[in-house]
Design an enzyme around this catalytic site. Structure first.
Site, short mmCIF file in Angstrom:
data_model
loop_
_atom_site.label_atom_id
_atom_site.label_comp_id
_atom_site.label_asym_id
_atom_site.label_seq_id
_atom_site.Cartn_x
_atom_site.Cartn_y
_atom_site.Cartn_z
N GLU A 126 0.83 -1.20 0.00
CA GLU A 126 0.00 0.00 0.00
C GLU A 126 0.86 1.26 0.00
OE1 GLU A 126 -4.11 -1.21 2.26
OE2 GLU A 126 -2.33 -1.07 3.54
N CYS A 154 3.46 8.46 1.15
CA CYS A 154 4.06 7.48 2.05
C CYS A 154 4.17 6.18 1.27
CB CYS A 154 3.19 7.31 3.29
SG CYS A 154 3.75 6.04 4.44
N CYS A 203 6.68 -6.95 6.41
CA CYS A 203 7.80 -6.45 7.22
C CYS A 203 8.24 -7.53 8.18
CB CYS A 203 7.37 -5.19 8.00
SG CYS A 203 8.72 -4.45 8.96
N CYS A 231 7.29 -5.68 15.09
CA CYS A 231 6.83 -4.80 16.17
C CYS A 231 5.37 -5.15 16.49
CB CYS A 231 6.95 -3.34 15.75
SG CYS A 231 8.66 -2.84 15.37
N CYS A 260 2.18 -2.93 15.49
CA CYS A 260 2.06 -2.49 14.09
C CYS A 260 1.42 -3.59 13.25
CB CYS A 260 3.45 -2.16 13.56
SG CYS A 260 3.49 -1.75 11.79
N GLY A 313 7.22 -2.19 5.47
CA GLY A 313 8.60 -2.63 5.40
C GLY A 313 9.56 -1.76 6.19
N GLU A 314 10.76 -2.29 6.41
CA GLU A 314 11.88 -1.58 7.02
C GLU A 314 12.82 -1.17 5.89
OE1 GLU A 314 14.93 0.13 8.44
OE2 GLU A 314 13.31 -0.26 9.87
N SER A 322 12.52 6.32 7.28
CA SER A 322 12.22 5.89 8.64
C SER A 322 12.84 4.52 8.89
CB SER A 322 10.70 5.82 8.85
OG SER A 322 10.37 5.34 10.13
N SER A 368 12.47 5.35 14.64
CA SER A 368 11.30 4.90 15.40
C SER A 368 11.79 4.29 16.71
CB SER A 368 10.51 3.88 14.58
OG SER A 368 9.97 4.48 13.42
N LEU A 369 11.81 5.11 17.74
CA LEU A 369 12.39 4.66 19.01
C LEU A 369 11.36 3.97 19.90
CD1 LEU A 369 15.23 4.79 20.27
CD2 LEU A 369 14.47 6.81 21.55
N HIS A 370 10.28 4.68 20.21
CA HIS A 370 9.11 4.14 20.92
C HIS A 370 9.34 3.78 22.38
CE1 HIS A 370 7.29 4.31 17.05
NE2 HIS A 370 7.89 3.23 16.58
N ASN A 408 -2.12 4.68 16.32
CA ASN A 408 -3.23 4.35 15.43
C ASN A 408 -3.62 2.90 15.71
OD1 ASN A 408 -3.20 6.89 13.91
ND2 ASN A 408 -1.18 6.22 13.27
N CYS A 428 -0.04 5.59 10.13
CA CYS A 428 1.16 4.84 10.49
C CYS A 428 0.80 3.62 11.33
CB CYS A 428 2.12 5.74 11.28
SG CYS A 428 3.05 6.86 10.26
#
Length: 375
Positions: free
Chosen positions: A112, A125, A132, A136, A139, A187-188, A221, A244-246, A324, A367
Site C-alpha cells: 500500500e 508514504c 515487514c 513490532c 504495528c 517494510g523496514e 524511517s 522509530s524509538l518508541h 493508530n 502509520c
C-alpha cells in the site's frame, strides 16, 4: 500492563525462492541505461526519450509517447516500462485529501501507499517491502510477516503514480505538485538498503534521469538498524532520518521493537547522532504513544536524558504519534492528558517536540495500520 506483550520472531532476510520483478527503466542509473539500450539494440536517445516521458511527464502509457516510432512503441515500452503496480483499490479520506492505494505486484504480493495533501505540501508514504520482518507487536504491518523486498523501480513507481495523481488533479484541491516522500509505508527501508538508495537517487536526480526532488524532502524511517543508518549517512544524499524509538529503555524496547535485541537504544541513538554529524540534517525521533505502556512521565524524562547524553538538544526533534489502533490489538492510544504531560516534560528539558497530526486512520491509512489485505 498485566498482559504480556506477544511478539513474533524477527526476520532480517526475505524468504528464498521468490521471483524478481521485471527490469524497469527506474532500476537503471543513467550509465546503466546506456548498457540497456545497447542490449536492446536501441539508440541511446530512444531510452532517453522514454526516461523523459516517465520522469518528466509522469507518463507510463506507451500510446501517449508519440515521439517513439509507432511500430516499435509497444516493444520499447515492454522492454523498459513493464507494468509493476496494478491498482486493486483506492480509498479516500479527509474529504479527498488523503488517498490510499492497494497495489498488486507481479507475483501477487500486496502493498500500500498513501498520498496526503496538506495546505503547504503533498506527501506520499511509500512501501519498501511486501510485508515487514521487524515484528513490532503494535504495528499491523509487522504482524503480517515479510514476503519479499521490493525493487528500486517498484518503490519509484509508487512515487511517479502519486506525482501523476497530483499533476492530473485527482486529489482534492485541483492540480498540484508532489513535494515530499516518506518511507513510512510497509517494510523496514534499511533492510532493503540497495533498492532504497537506488530509489532515492532516482527521485533526486534531475530529469530525464530522475524526478528532480529535493533530498531534504525525503524522509527515511527506520526501527534502528544502526550499521545501515551510518552507511546511509555516508551515501551523500542528505535525506531526513526518522528513528522509530518508541521507548527510551532497553527493557521495554526489546519487547516493542525486537531489533533492539540486536541494536540497543544506545546503538540506535548513537547512529542517529552520527547521521546528524555527517549530514547536518536534524533527526526525527518517532515515538508512538501507547496507553500505560510507554507514556509514563518518567519515560519522558528518560528519553530526554538519552537524547541529551548524545550531544545536546539541537540535533533532534521528537515526533509523538498518537497510536493508530489496530482491531484486535492489545495496544491502545494514550490519554490526551498523558501525551500533554509527555510534551511538557520534553519541552521543559529544551527538546523540540510535536504531536503528529494523524491522517487517514478511518481507512486504515495511518502509520502502523497498513496491512495490505485484498478484502
Amino acid at each position: 500492563m498485566s498482559e504480556p506483550i506477544k511478539t513474533l520472531p524477527l526476520v532480517l532476510e526475505p524468504p528464498r525462492g521468490r521471483g524478481k520483478p521485471p527490469r524497469h527503466l527506474a532500476d537503471f542509473s543513467a550509465e546503466e541505461r546506456k548498457a540497456a539500450a545497447e542490449e536492446l539494440g536501441l539508440p541511446a536517445y530512444r531510452v532517453k526519450q522514454v526516461a523523459h516521458h516517465y520522469f518528466a511527464r509522469l507518463q507510463r502509457d506507451p500510446e501517449a509517447m508519440t515521439d517513439l516510432p509507432a511500430a516499435q512503441r509497444d516493444a520499447i515500452a515492454e522492454a523498459l516500462l513493464p507494468p509493476l503496480l496494478t491498482s486493486v483499490r483506492t480509498q479516500e479520506a479527509d474529504k479527498g485529501a488523503t488517498r490510499k492505494t492497494l497495489w498488486r505486484l507481479f507475483d501477487g504480493a500486496l502493498v500500500e501507499s498513501v498520498l496526503m495533501r496538506y495546505s503547504e505540501r503533498a506527501t506520499v508514504c511509500v512501501s519498501s517491502q511486501a510485508g515487514c520482518g521487524m515484528a513490532c507487536p503494535f504495528c499491523a504491518t509487522g504482524q503480517g510477516g515479510l514476503q519479499r523486498n521490493m525493487s528500486t523501480a517498484e518503490i519509484v513507481d509508487q512515487v511517479v503514480d502519486a506525482a501523476a495523481a497530483m499533476a492530473n488533479g485527482l486529489v482534492a484541491g485541483g492540480p498540484g505538485r508532489l513535494s515530499n516522500v516518506v518511507f513510512m509505508g510497509m517494510g523496514e527501508p534499511l533492510a532493503n538498503y540497495k533498492a532504497l538508495v537506488g530509489a532515492v537517487r532516482r527521485m533526486t536526480s534531475s530529469a530525464p534521469d530522475g524526478l528532480g526532488m529535493s533530498a531534504r524532502n525525503i524522509t527515511v524511517s527506520t526501527v534502528g538498524l544502526a550499521p545501515r543508518m551510518r552507511q546511509l549517512a555516508d551515501e551523500g544524499v542528505p535525506v531526513t532520518l526518522a528513528l522509530s524509538l518508541h521507548a527510551p529503555d532497553d527493557e521495554l524496547r526489546d519487547e516493542l521493537v525486537p531489533i533492539n535485541t540486536r541494536h540497543s537504544v544506545d546503538d540506535a541513538v548513537s547512529a542517529a547522532r552520527y547521521f546528524f554529524d555527517v549530514t547536518g540534517r536534524r533527526v526525527s525521533i518517532e515515538y508512538a504513544m501507547m496507553r500505560d505502556i510507554n507514556d509514563q512521565a518518567w519515560r519522558a524524562d528518560k528519553l530526554a536524558d538519552v537524547l541529551i547524553a548524545h550531544g545536546g538538544r539541537a540535533w533532534v526533534h521528537v515526533n509523538l504519534i498518537p497510536l493508530n489502533e489496530v482491531p484486535g490489538s492489545q495496544f491502545t492510544r494514550s490519554r490526551d492528558e498523558d501525551m500533554d504531560e509527555f510534551v511538557r516534560r520534553l519541552d521543559a528539558r529544551g527538546i523540540s517536540t510535536t504531536i503528529r497530526d494523524t491522517r487517514g486512520d478511518e481507512i486504515d491509512a495511518a502509520c502502523g495500520q497498513l496491512a495490505a489485505t485484498g478484502d
